[in-house]
Write a protein that holds these residues in place. Structure first.
Motif, short mmCIF file in Angstrom:
data_model
loop_
_atom_site.label_atom_id
_atom_site.label_comp_id
_atom_site.label_asym_id
_atom_site.label_seq_id
_atom_site.Cartn_x
_atom_site.Cartn_y
_atom_site.Cartn_z
N GLN A 75 0.83 -1.21 0.00
CA GLN A 75 0.00 0.00 0.00
C GLN A 75 0.86 1.26 0.00
O GLN A 75 0.55 2.24 -0.69
CB GLN A 75 -0.93 0.00 1.21
CG GLN A 75 -1.93 1.14 1.22
CD GLN A 75 -2.98 0.97 2.32
OE1 GLN A 75 -2.84 0.15 3.22
NE2 GLN A 75 -4.03 1.74 2.24
N VAL A 76 1.95 1.23 0.73
CA VAL A 76 2.86 2.38 0.77
C VAL A 76 3.47 2.62 -0.61
O VAL A 76 3.61 3.78 -1.05
CB VAL A 76 3.97 2.15 1.82
CG1 VAL A 76 5.04 3.23 1.71
CG2 VAL A 76 3.38 2.15 3.22
N VAL A 77 3.81 1.54 -1.32
CA VAL A 77 4.37 1.68 -2.67
C VAL A 77 3.38 2.41 -3.58
O VAL A 77 3.74 3.31 -4.33
CB VAL A 77 4.72 0.30 -3.26
CG1 VAL A 77 5.14 0.45 -4.72
CG2 VAL A 77 5.83 -0.34 -2.47
N ILE A 78 2.11 2.01 -3.51
CA ILE A 78 1.08 2.65 -4.35
C ILE A 78 0.93 4.12 -3.99
O ILE A 78 0.88 4.99 -4.86
CB ILE A 78 -0.27 1.91 -4.20
CG1 ILE A 78 -0.14 0.48 -4.70
CG2 ILE A 78 -1.38 2.65 -4.95
CD1 ILE A 78 -1.37 -0.37 -4.47
N GLN A 79 0.86 4.39 -2.70
CA GLN A 79 0.64 5.76 -2.25
C GLN A 79 1.78 6.69 -2.63
O GLN A 79 1.57 7.89 -2.87
CB GLN A 79 0.44 5.77 -0.73
CG GLN A 79 -0.85 5.11 -0.27
CD GLN A 79 -0.92 4.98 1.24
OE1 GLN A 79 0.08 5.09 1.95
NE2 GLN A 79 -2.12 4.72 1.76
N LYS A 80 3.00 6.16 -2.72
CA LYS A 80 4.15 7.00 -3.01
C LYS A 80 4.46 7.10 -4.50
O LYS A 80 5.39 7.81 -4.90
CB LYS A 80 5.38 6.47 -2.26
CG LYS A 80 5.30 6.68 -0.75
CD LYS A 80 6.60 6.27 -0.07
CE LYS A 80 6.57 6.59 1.42
NZ LYS A 80 7.84 6.22 2.09
N SER A 81 3.71 6.37 -5.33
CA SER A 81 3.95 6.38 -6.78
C SER A 81 3.07 7.43 -7.45
O SER A 81 1.91 7.62 -7.07
CB SER A 81 3.67 5.00 -7.37
OG SER A 81 4.51 4.03 -6.79
#
Length: 333
Positions: A296-302
């Motif tokens: 989820q963090v990867v998605i939010q930071k992309s």
């Protein structure tokens, strides 16, 4: 009739819908004749059947009565025990509803006040729809083309073909029309089984999705549609739809190109150091929460699809046997 603010509506892996409500709201919820009150003995089975995000939202929703801290501070066993004790003591109620809370509200409103579009609130409570956070800008409806307005004289043998074409155009126009964010209910969102969900979703703007996701019932209905037939792990996490929709990703891509069967992760051995939750009673999913949280963090930071694919390399090396190369086709097209 009281409209409820302290409740959570979730759907399990079998498609059953449950409403979790605090003591005050539960008294009002019992007015709905079709709602089934769930006891403590049935709760563990329901918790096991909740998808990861449904359980995640429930742990955020219900807090420890002594410390008022999120149940995420507890281990899985402790959090489940807290929920069971809350039901046993009458602090938390669980109801199974046939068509979702919004449908129950609509049905009860119609039976208790014919001709009244908004049910009266008890005490100082305000109607539910006024409490929803919605966009201040009112969507402007567009005029749909009709068969009459574009009718043309055609040979008889072409009539059937024209009818099919007009029907297809009508469906496209209907799905692409702006929606009334103030009054939309879960019943207005097509189900995946209807065959209309993907077109409906793809016609939504990221801004519309951000508003819709502020209402739990709408968020759950859209999330269910994005999961398609179920049984898969979506790398485009359904809870982050307002984010990845900015990248031009379609519903079908989420269900097919950026998803993988849970059985491939678990029994197939693709999951590296973790096991995906299955909803089966008594099953364990070690590491699943951490793997999902980091995804989820990867998605939010992309900021774009290309950015997301690049950022996923580190995640895949940590959590997938075979690393990035073992991810589904959407990452390689």
């Amino acid at each position: 009739m009281r409209f409820f603010s302290e409740n959570l509506e979730v759907t399990d892996d079998l498609g059953n819908t449950y409403v979790f409500a605090g003591r005050g709201d539960a008294v009002g919820l019992q007015l709905f004749g079709d709602a089934k009150n769930i006891g403590r003995d049935d709760l563990p089975l329901i918790l096991n059947r909740l998808p990861y995000y449904g359980l995640n939202e429930l742990l955020h929703f219900w807090r420890d009565l002594r410390t008022q801290s999120s149940l995420h501070t507890f281990c899985d066993t402790q959090a489940e025990q807290q929920l069971i004790q809350a039901v046993e003591h009458g602090d938390l109620y669980v109801f199974q509803v046939t068509d979702g809370l919004e449908a129950e509200l609509s049905s009860a409103t119609a039976s208790n006040g014919a001709g009244n579009n908004t049910a009266p609130a008890a005490g100082n409570d305000t109607p539910r729809q006024q409490n929803q956070q919605v966009s201040s800008a009112q969507p402007q409806p567009v005029a749909a083309r009709t068969a009459e307005s574009e009718a043309a004289v055609v040979p008889g043998d072409k009539a059937d073909t024209l009818g099919e074409s007009t029907k297809a155009e009508s469906e496209v126009v209907q799905n692409s029309k702006p929606i009334d964010l103030n009054n939309i209910t879960p019943n207005d969102v097509p189900s995946f089984k209807s065959g209309d969900f993907n077109k409906w979703f793809d016609a939504r703007t990221p801004e519309e999705l951000a508003v819709l996701y502020q209402t739990p019932g709408l968020k759950n209905k859209i999330s269910d549609g994005l999961r398609g037939a179920g049984g898969k792990h979506e790398f485009m996490m359904v809870v982050e739809a307002p984010q990845w929709s900015k990248w031009g990703v379609t519903a079908q891509q989420v269900q097919e190109d950026f998803a993988i069967p849970i059985s491939t992760l678990n029994e197939g051995g693709l999951a590296k150091g973790w096991k995906h939750s299955t909803g089966i009673k008594g099953s364990k999913a070690p590491g699943s929460k951490t793997a999902h949280n980091e995804l989820q963090v990867v998605i939010q930071k992309s900021n774009s699809l290309s950015d997301y694919k690049t950022n996923m390399r580190v995640w895949a090396e940590k959590w997938i046997n075979g690393g990035y190369d073992a991810l589904p086709s959407g990452f390689h097209n």
